[in-house]
Enzyme design. Structure first.
Site: not given
Lengths: 285, 362, 187
Positions: A31, A240, A243, A265, A271
Site C-alpha cells: 500500500g 446482464c 448473459c 456485462c 459475459c
C-alpha cells in the site's frame, strides 16, 4: 514476431532493474507508494505508461498477456497496449482471464476470481488517495508517514452529512493491512472487495506521477467506511441483457434516441464465457 | 439485437493510414524535406530540441515533419526516442563566457565590453506580412564582417567587482538528474533549473509574466542575453583530459534583480538564470524570471503566495508531455466510472426526492 | 583479468533477468515460499541463487555491501564486471550480501525513513540449507501460515515491529531462494 530494434519488452535492462527494485519494495510495504524514475514511453502519459512499465518489468517470454480497458479486451487502448507487447516482447496474448498469466487493466478488476500464479497490473492516473483533499505532495507524504488520515474520514463524513451517503463511487479509498490508505485506481467501488484476500499479485503503476505500489496475495484490504454507514459495493440494479448475470458489473448502453437502454456485462470475457455456457439474457438474440 | 462494438484493431490501423495521408496533404504540392524544416523552420526545431531535451537538429526536424507541425507532439517524439538512448557519459559544464555570440545584448548598460550585438532578431521588424515572401521567395543575404576573436565577458561580472550583486560561487557538485530520478520536494536550484529548461514555453512565459504583473514581482532587468555557439567537452578517463566532442547553440539569460535586502541578506542585486538549447530567447528570459521567483526562500524573502514562487506547483505542472498526456487522456473511455457516478446520482436524487415528498406531507 | 571474472553472467540477459526477477518477486510476494533461481555461475563462495539475485537487481545505481567471506577478490571482481555495483559500508548500502553471522549487526543497515520507508536495505543471506521447517510466518502474501528455517527468531520480530520501516531479506542456498519482507510476523 519481436521487433528486433528494441530490447525485450521495450525497456532497457537498467530501467527494468530500477522498476523491479521498486516493485519488490512495494511488495514489502503493501500500500505504500514507492517513487520510481518513470521513463518517457512511446505512448502518452495518461494512456497507461505506469502499467506498461510495470508489465514490461514483470513479463517473461513464456507469459500469456491480457489487456483490458473498462473491462473489455477490444477497447482501442487495450488493443494498442496488447499490440505494443506483441511487437516488443513477442509474447502470447489472450482475451481469456483464465488463460492469462499477466493481466494489465484500466478501471476494472475481472469478475472471475484470480488464481495463484496470476499478476494483475493496474494503470493508475493519480496514485495519491489524499491528493484531492491536499494537492501538495510534501504534505500528503507527511500524512502517510504519521498515519494521519483524519482528513479523509472528514471528507467521507461530510458526504454523509450532505447527501446521506458517501458520494464516492469509483477510486474509493482503501486501507491496506491496517496501515496505508491506498488508491485502488479508478475502479468502480463494486470492485473494491476483489482487492482483498486475492490469490494473485496486484501491482499498481502510475507513470506520470512516478509511483509504484503493490498488494501481495492474501493482503487485507478494507474500504474506508463508518459503523453506521458501512461500505456497499453497488452496481446497476439489473441483470446482464446478454448473459443474465446478476452479480457482474454492468455498462449501461443507450440503444435508441427515445430512452431505450440495456445493461450488459462490462467484463466482456466473463459475459462471452457465460453465453458460451448457455446463459441467455432478455436482450440476447 | 445488441452487438457489442468490435474491431478496435482495424479502426486504429485505418486512423493511422488517414493520419499519414493528412500529413502529406495535397500531393500536387512538393513534399517538405527534413533539411528544409531544419534550415527554414529552425526556431520550431530549436523549441523541440529544448523541450525534448535532446540536441539533434535533424531528428527534431524529422519530429516536426512527422507531427504535422504540432510542436508538443514533436517534443513527445523526441522524448520517447531520447529515453531509449544509452547514457555513455556526462559532458563538462559548458563555458558560456567563451561563447561565439551571434547575439548579445544588455539592458542594464548602454555599452559593455564585447559590445551590443543585435544579431538575427525579430525585435525591430515591423510585423507586416511580407507578401513578397509569398510571391517571390527569399534571396537576401546579410552583410558580413570578420568576427572579433576576443572573449565576451559576462555583464554580471562587472557588477560583481563592486560587490553589488550576489556571489554565484563555482560549484562542482554533480547535479541530480531529473530524467533518472523521480522529482522530489524540496527541489534544489540545479534541479529546478533542469525542470525549467525543458518546461513548456507557454507555461513558463505565463508564469514569468505573472511575476511582472505583481504575483511575486522581482524587478528583473535583462543584465545580459546571449545566443551563440559553445564547445561541448567530455573528460576521457583513459586520456586524463577533456576533449571537444562537438558544438551546440545555446541561449543564456542572466537577469539582475533589485533586492532591498532581507533578514539574512544585505541589499544587493540578485540573479535569475536561464539557459536553453538553441535560439530560444523568449523561453530563456522567462526561465530566468521564474528561477528568480522560486528563490524566495534562500534569499529570505516573503512568500506572497504567488504561483511562480511555489516550486511544487511550478515543477509538477511545467512539463508539457506530462500535462498534455493527462489532459488528453480524459477522452479515453471512462464509461465504467461514469456508470458508477450515474448510479450514485440516481440514488442521491431518489433519496432527495423522497425527502421532499415527506417534507411536503408534514 | 581472470577468465572466471568474465564468465558466469547471463548468456541471454533480458530473458534470464526477466525469469529470475519473477522468481525473486514471487518469493517476496509469498514469504516462506521457495523458488528455484539459477542462470549465473558465480565464483565460490557465492551461490548460484545469490549470484543470480545480484545480476538481476544490482547495477551502478545500487551500492552493495559484502560481508565476511564473500568480501573476497574473486567475488568483488565478478560483481564489478557483471553489474558495476559500487562497494560500500553496511550503513550506505541498498543491498548486502553475506552469511547470517557475517551480516551482523542488523542495526548497521538503513531501514528507511518514515516518509520514505523504501529507502532501506535488502539483505541477501547465504544459507547452508533452506527448508520449510522452522519458524512460523504470518502476514501479507501468506494464506494462513507458512514455515521457514530462519537463522534466528528475535531479529526478525524486532525488524517486523519497526514496520513500515525495516529490512527485507532474501535467503539463498544453492539454486533455491525464499524471502522475508518486513511485513511478515514471525513466531
Amino acid at each position: 514476431m519481436t521487433d528486433q530494434a528494441y530490447n525485450f519488452a521495450y525497456l532497457d535492462e537498467q530501467t527494468k532493474r530500477m522498476i523491479r527494485r521498486a516493485i519488490l519494495k512495494g511488495l514489502a510495504i503493501p500500500g505504500y507508494q514507492v517513487p520510481f524514475a518513470s521513463r518517457e514511453m512511446p505512448m502518452p502519459y495518461g494512456w497507461g505508461t505506469g502499467g506498461v512499465q510495470v508489465s514490461a518489468a514483470v513479463l517473461c517470454p513464456d507469459d500469456c498477456f491480457k489487456v483490458i480497458d473498462q473491462g473489455a479486451d477490444d477497447t482501442t487502448n487495450a488493443v494498442s497496449i496488447r499490440s505494443f507487447f506483441e511487437r516488443t516482447a513477442g509474447i502470447k496474448t489472450t482475451t481469456s482471464t483464465k488463460a492469462a498469466t499477466v493481466i494489465q487493466t484500466r478501471h476494472r478488476v475481472p469478475e472471475m476470481p484470480l488464481s495463484e500464479g496470476q499478476i494483475l497490473v493496474y494503470q493508475v492516473p493519480i496514485p495519491e488517495p489524499l491528493r484531492f483533499l491536499e494537492p501538495r505532495e510534501s504534505e500528503t507524504r507527511k500524512m502517510h508517514s504519521l498515519e494521519e488520515y483524519g482528513l479523509m474520514h472528514v471528507k467521507l463524513y461530510e458526504d454523509i452529512a450532505r447527501h446521506g451517503h458517501i458520494a464516492t463511487s469509483y477510486a474509493y479509498p482503501v486501507k491496506v493491512e491496517g496501515r496505508y490508505v491506498m488508491d485502488p485506481s479508478p475502479i468502480p467501488k463494486f470492485d473494491n472487495p476483489k482487492l482483498s484476500d486475492s490469490a494473485a499479485i496486484q501491482l499498481f503503476g502510475a507513470g506520470r506521477e512516478q509511483r509504484i505500489y503493490a498488494l501481495p496475495p492474501y493482503s487485507r484490504v478494507v474500504s474506508l467506511d463508518f459503523e453506521d454507514h458501512p461500505f456497499e459495493a453497488s452496481k446497476a440494479d439489473h441483470s446482464c441483457g446478454l448473459c443474465a448475470a446478476e452479480d457482474s458489473y454492468l455498462d449501461e448502453v443507450i440503444v435508441d434516441d427515445v430512452g431505450g437502454r440495456m445493461f450488459v456485462c462490462s467484463d466482456t470475457d466473463f459475459c462471452e464465457a457465460r453465453r458460451a455456457a448457455g446463459h441467455k439474457g432478455k436482450d440476447a438474440a | 439485437m445488441y452487438v457489442a462494438v468490435k474491431g478496435g484493431e482495424r479502426a486504429i490501423e485505418n486512423a493511422h493510414a488517414w493520419l499519414a495521408e493528412e500529413r502529406r496533404g495535397d500531393r500536387s504540392v512538393v513534399e517538405l524535406s527534413v533539411a528544409q524544416i531544419r534550415e527554414q523552420l529552425s526556431l520550431a526545431v530549436n523549441r523541440v530540441m529544448a523541450e525534448g531535451s535532446l540536441y539533434d537538429p535533424d531528428l527534431a526536424a524529422l519530429a516536426v515533419k512527422q507531427s504535422r507541425g504540432d510542436l508538443i507532439e514533436a517534443i513527445f517524439l523526441i522524448r520517447a526516442y531520447r529515453t531509449t538512448l544509452p547514457r555513455l557519459g556526462a559532458s563538462c559544464a559548458v563555458a558560456t563566457e567563451a561563447m561565439a555570440c551571434d547575439r548579445r545584448i544588455s539592458a542594464t548598460f548602454k555599452d559593455v565590453p564585447g559590445g551590443q550585438i543585435l544579431g538575427p532578431t525579430f525585435d525591430y521588424t515591423h510585423r507586416l506580412l511580407d507578401f513578397k515572401l509569398a510571391a517571390e521567395g527569399e534571396t537576401v543575404s546579410a552583410p558580413t564582417r570578420e568576427a572579433e576573436p576576443a572573449k565576451v565577458p559576462h555583464v554580471t561580472g562587472f557588477l560583481n567587482r563592486e560587490g553589488l550583486i550576489e556571489e554565484a560561487p563555482h560549484d562542482d557538485t554533480p547535479p541530480p538528474d531529473l530524467t533518472r530520478e523521480p522529482l522530489e520536494m524540496p527541489a534544489e536550484r540545479s534541479l529546478r533549473l533542469q525542470a525549467l529548461t525543458r518546461a513548456d514555453e507557454g507555461f513558463t512565459l505565463g508564469l514569468a509574466y505573472s511575476t511582472q504583473r505583481g504575483y511575486g514581482r522581482n524587478h528583473a532587468f535583462v543584465g545580459e542575453l546571449r545566443i551563440g555557439t559553445v564547445a561541448v567537452e567530455m573528460d576521457i578517463p583513459e586520456l586524463g583530459f577533456a576533449v571537444e566532442i562537438g558544438e551546440i547553440i545555446l541561449t543564456e539569460c542572466e537577469t539582475v534583480n533589485q533586492f532591498t535586502g532581507s533578514k539574512t541578506e544585505p541589499p544587493q542585486f540578485t540573479r535569475g538564470y536561464g539557459l536553453v538549447f538553441g535560439q530560444t530567447e523568449r523561453k530563456a528570459i522567462s526561465m530566468a524570471l521564474v528561477d528568480r521567483a522560486l528563490r524566495w526562500e534562500e534569499l529570505g524573502e516573503d512568500n506572497v503566495g504567488a504561483p511562480a514562487q511555489d516550486a511544487e506547483f511550478v515543477l509538477y505542472h511545467a512539463d508539457n508531455i506530462q500535462a498534455t498526456g493527462f489532459l488528453e487522456h480524459i477522452k479515453l473511455p471512462h464509461y465504467v466510472d461514469f456508470q458508477s457516478e450515474l448510479e450514485l446520482v440516481r440514488k442521491l436524487r431518489r433519496d432527495a426526492g423522497a425527502e421532499q415528498i415527506q417534507e411536503a406531507a408534514e | 583479468m581472470r577468465v572466471q571474472t568474465l564468465e558466469g553472467g547471463f548468456s541471454e540477459p533480458a530473458m534470464q533477468a526477466a525469469q529470475a526477477f519473477r522468481a525473486v518477486m514471487d518469493a517476496m510476494a509469498r514469504p516462506g515460499s521457495f523458488q528455484t533461481l539459477n542462470g549465473a555461475t558465480p565464483p565460490a563462495p557465492l551461490s548460484a541463487a545469490a549470484g543470480t539475485v545480484v545480476l538481476t537487481l544490482c547495477d551502478t545505481d545500487t551500492p552493495l555491501y559484502l560481508a565476511g567471506a564473500l568480501d573476497c577478490a574473486e567475488v568483488r571482481a565478478w560483481i564489478s564486471f557483471h553489474t558495476g555495483a559500487p562497494f560500500v559500508a553496511a550503513a550506505d548500502c541498498m543491498f548486502a550480501l553475506g552469511g547470517w553471522a557475517d551480516l551482523m549487526p542488523l542495526s548497521a543497515y538503513p531501514t528507511g525513513t518514515s516518509e520514505y520507508p523504501d529507502r532501506s536495505a535488502t539483505l541477501i543471506v547465504e544459507m547452508g540449507t533452506l527448508s520449510g521447517e522452522g519458524h512460523s510466518l504470518r502476514g501479507p502474501g501468506i494464506r494462513d501460515t507458512a514455515h521457514l528455517s530462519l537463522p534466528e527468531l528475535e531479529a526478525f520480530q524486532v525488524n517486523h515491529l519497526q514496520f513500515p520501516l525495516g529490512l527485507d531479506f532474501i535467503f539463498a542456498s544453492g539454486e533455491s531462494i525464499a524471502a522475508l519482507p518486513r511485513s511478515t510476523e514471525v513466531f
